[in-house]
Enzyme design. Structure first.
Site, PDB file in Angstrom:
ATOM      1  CG  HIS A 286      -1.888  -1.161   1.244  1.00 51.45           C
ATOM      2  ND1 HIS A 286      -2.653  -1.595   0.185  1.00 51.45           N
ATOM      3  CD2 HIS A 286      -2.098  -2.045   2.266  1.00 51.45           C
ATOM      4  CE1 HIS A 286      -3.316  -2.676   0.550  1.00 51.45           C
ATOM      5  NE2 HIS A 286      -2.992  -2.973   1.799  1.00 51.45           N
ATOM      6  CG  ASP A 335      -5.230  -6.219  -0.467  1.00 48.07           C
ATOM      7  OD1 ASP A 335      -5.220  -7.094   0.419  1.00 48.07           O
ATOM      8  OD2 ASP A 335      -5.280  -5.004  -0.203  1.00 48.07           O
TER       9      ASP A 335
END
Lengths: 444, 444
Positions: A286, A335
């Site tokens: 991220h 993810d």
């Protein structure tokens, strides 16, 4: 095992030794193990033993795609978190509760099932190597199974069943947040101690690693792992030459809590703990809510963007162009696996920058081209992140892991030959992928 | 023509009279013209004359999708604007130059070809009705063809050839910007006068309108159309009950120039010209860089978001949730046709809001559900925008324009029945679409 053979296609993203590029009408020769032994051009050297990689039309071939960040079991909540629940925040944290509920339901068999289905969908989308950030370790009350790595083995078995390569990024999770013990739903994630965690890792290193499986360390986040444990994990990883992944600055709240606890940003805490000392052995997943100083600290590491998940969860958009300019290696992850399409992830990484910066062509290579940067992120970047220096490229001495794209797919039709890669990356999707190879074997 | 027949599916987004919803195991009966004459449930009323809409698996059926904003010829530059060109800005305006180059190359035959290919790709993606914002009118030097609507007819012929319904949104374009005459590349877009434009529209209204073709007016933008012309167009549209579309606040520069010329925002200028007087007869395309006052002015109109194009061009993200709360009708467009996938456009409209606002579930219906709002945008919202009140829904008395989704597509597999719509809209793509019907006839 396979026989020796030679493949051809209309174009392949080949690395003849000085970096990858599209080569037209090439051939690759494989040995029995599925490794590339030679590459060349079908013209002006015609040969009659070449097998086309796609017999229904013209094929454009990429290296097998590398998915650097996955939580496979979250595939089970796809489509199930898109309605307001009374009393639950319409935020990342509300979504997390639904995800925890799913995590709480899983047993070794059901974890295997959902992971296998998820990895199968990845393979169909051209992904041949996945980094599974695995934090579901123990029984519901936090007690280890008789075999403490039972659930990690279930993940590895699913990968083996599907045929994808795996880096099991085994997570360490110690607390809900600063001075807060794990919540009931988080007990399954937590080892009894850091020693117990490292003992599990010892077990994985000695039993699980194979030609298609690697192991990495994954201190979950600065929220869930105290700083002394981060330092110990950094030492263990260095001693055993393992890659390390951590969630970094996905949500503003993580930054606020970190500032309150440590007086600095998550990235600064990771740096202080020594996790950023070894170049290209750490991956910040991220890294959205970062300062320029944070991004400079990550300049010799990987940053894994997960744009479809980061949009779904309202996280934000990573400063990819700035990270690239500083020297960081970009990679991509599916993810939450709400969407499994690494081509879309790549496109949305660039598109996020365009939206953030209000201009076009943000992630450029030395020639001002965007698509090669995106191909790199979904191939070599991910392979480097997951500790597979030999993957993510098609070159002599590497395994033939390959993704075959139908050049006549509707999304690519009528696009000039020299812009097929641009159209695939900036306007296409994984729907154009027709065949997938791992180690020379056709699995899709 | 077709025979009378009755279709069934696992689920359809049907409107039994009080608004659309998923109905399980329904049937729809069609007359010879392909209009729906009756709907019902296959259980508890079994009947043996039902034809399944997908014979290879379970089908989930949406109304035919409505693409409210397209420039079909721009399909020709897909993948061709993703590299830096020395001396050209890496911005919207640099992209526009490449697009103008393409526009300059087209002749009636080549415009027909690229438009037909583009509409064919739309149909394959479930789009059964398209609003073509058509500004390529004349010869290269600006002289009309012998038939002044030659290029408009080419667009209509392409739609007819493919089988999609068309609203030809014929554009008026007068200048490069305030006090700036058209640039050489823009001459093809410009009529000799406003009267000449309206004479062309008279011609289109009397010759082109049919069961599958409507005509609308499209003052290109406040940049390209002086205010007095906007007022005249508003009057003509009211006199002839035509819908009006305009580009609004796509780029900050448009707002700055408008402020300098008019002392107000583009939306305020359109309002002053009377274009917003008739409820739900105007569509603001983009409406990104708007103030709350602008959005209040649009509260009884349509706003057409084109998220994939708006990302590609670095435009920004529309305040969709605020517009929805004020009562505006949202619709969607593929715009530049770099990507043709209305499911993705719908998802990215919601995802843009999540990224902008830092939370989840932004576009909610009365029950807190997101997917129905997105389905509305790509069906009824677009149909209303394009002047087809009878399209965008499956109800008695409407034509059977339908999009058949394979419920066993990889993206939907293992999703619970009551969340298939959520998964399709928030995690899926048009790749799950297997069949498409227009007026009861299977075209895909």
């Amino acid at each position: 095992m396979n026989q020796r053979r030679a493949f051809t296609a209309e174009a392949m993203w080949l690395d003849p030794g000085d970096g990858p590029r599209w080569m037209r009408r090439p051939w690759v020769e494989l040995d029995e193990a599925g490794d590339i032994t030679a590459i060349g051009r079908a013209a002006p050297e015609p040969r009659d033993d070449l097998v086309p990689l796609y017999d229904l039309g013209a094929a454009w071939v990429l290296p097998g795609l590398v998915n650097a960040h996955s939580h496979a079991f979250q595939r089970g909540v796809r489509g199930r978190t898109e309605r307001m629940v009374p009393g639950v925040q319409s935020s990342f944290w509300g979504w997390r509760q639904a995800m925890y509920d799913e995590a709480g339901r899983l047993e070794p068999e059901t974890l295997f099932d959902v992971t296998r289905a998820c990895f199968h969908e990845m393979l169909r989308g051209g992904i041949t190597c996945v980094g599974e950030f695995h934090y579901l370790h123990h029984q519901h009350d936090g007690q280890p199974y008789d075999q403490p790595n039972e659930l990690g083995y279930a993940v590895a078995a699913a990968a083996a069943d599907v045929g994808v390569r795996l880096t099991l990024l085994d997570a360490y999770y110690a607390r809900s947040s600063h001075e807060q013990p794990p919540r009931a739903e988080q007990r399954r994630f937590c080892d009894a101690s850091l020693d117990a965690y490292l003992a599990r890792i010892d077990g994985l290193r000695t039993s699980l690693v194979s030609e298609r499986v690697r192991v990495g360390l994954a201190p979950h986040s600065v929220r869930a792992v105290p700083k002394p444990a981060l330092a110990t994990i950094a030492e263990y990883a260095a001693d055993h030459d393992l890659v390390v992944h951590a969630h970094v600055s996905e949500q503003p709240r993580e930054n606020e809590e970190c500032l309150a606890e440590h007086g600095g940003s998550p990235t600064s805490v990771l740096a202080d703990a020594g996790l950023l000392d070894r170049p290209r052995r750490f991956t910040a997943v991220h890294a959205i809510h970062t300062t320029p100083a944070d991004r400079e600290r990550l300049a010799s590491q990987h940053v894994c963007a997960c744009p479809t998940t980061e949009a779904n969860l309202g996280d934000g958009m990573v400063a990819g162009a700035d990270l690239l300019a500083r020297g960081a290696t970009l990679c991509l992850g599916s993810d939450s696996n709400s969407i499994i399409d690494l081509v879309q992830e790549a496109r949305l990484l660039e598109m996020g920058e365009r939206l953030r910066l209000g201009r076009r062509l943000c992630l450029q290579d030395a020639y001002g081209h965007v698509a090669p940067v995106l191909v790199d992120a979904m191939t070599r970047g991910g392979a480097s992140s997951l500790g597979w220096p030999n993957l993510g490229r098609l070159a002599v001495g590497t395994p033939f892991d390959a993704t075959v794209v139908d050049r006549e797919h509707l999304t690519l039709r009528d696009v000039p030959d020299d812009r097929v890669g641009d159209a695939l990356l900036l306007a296409g999707s994984s729907a154009a992928i027709v065949h997938v190879y791992v180690a020379g074997e056709q699995l899709v």
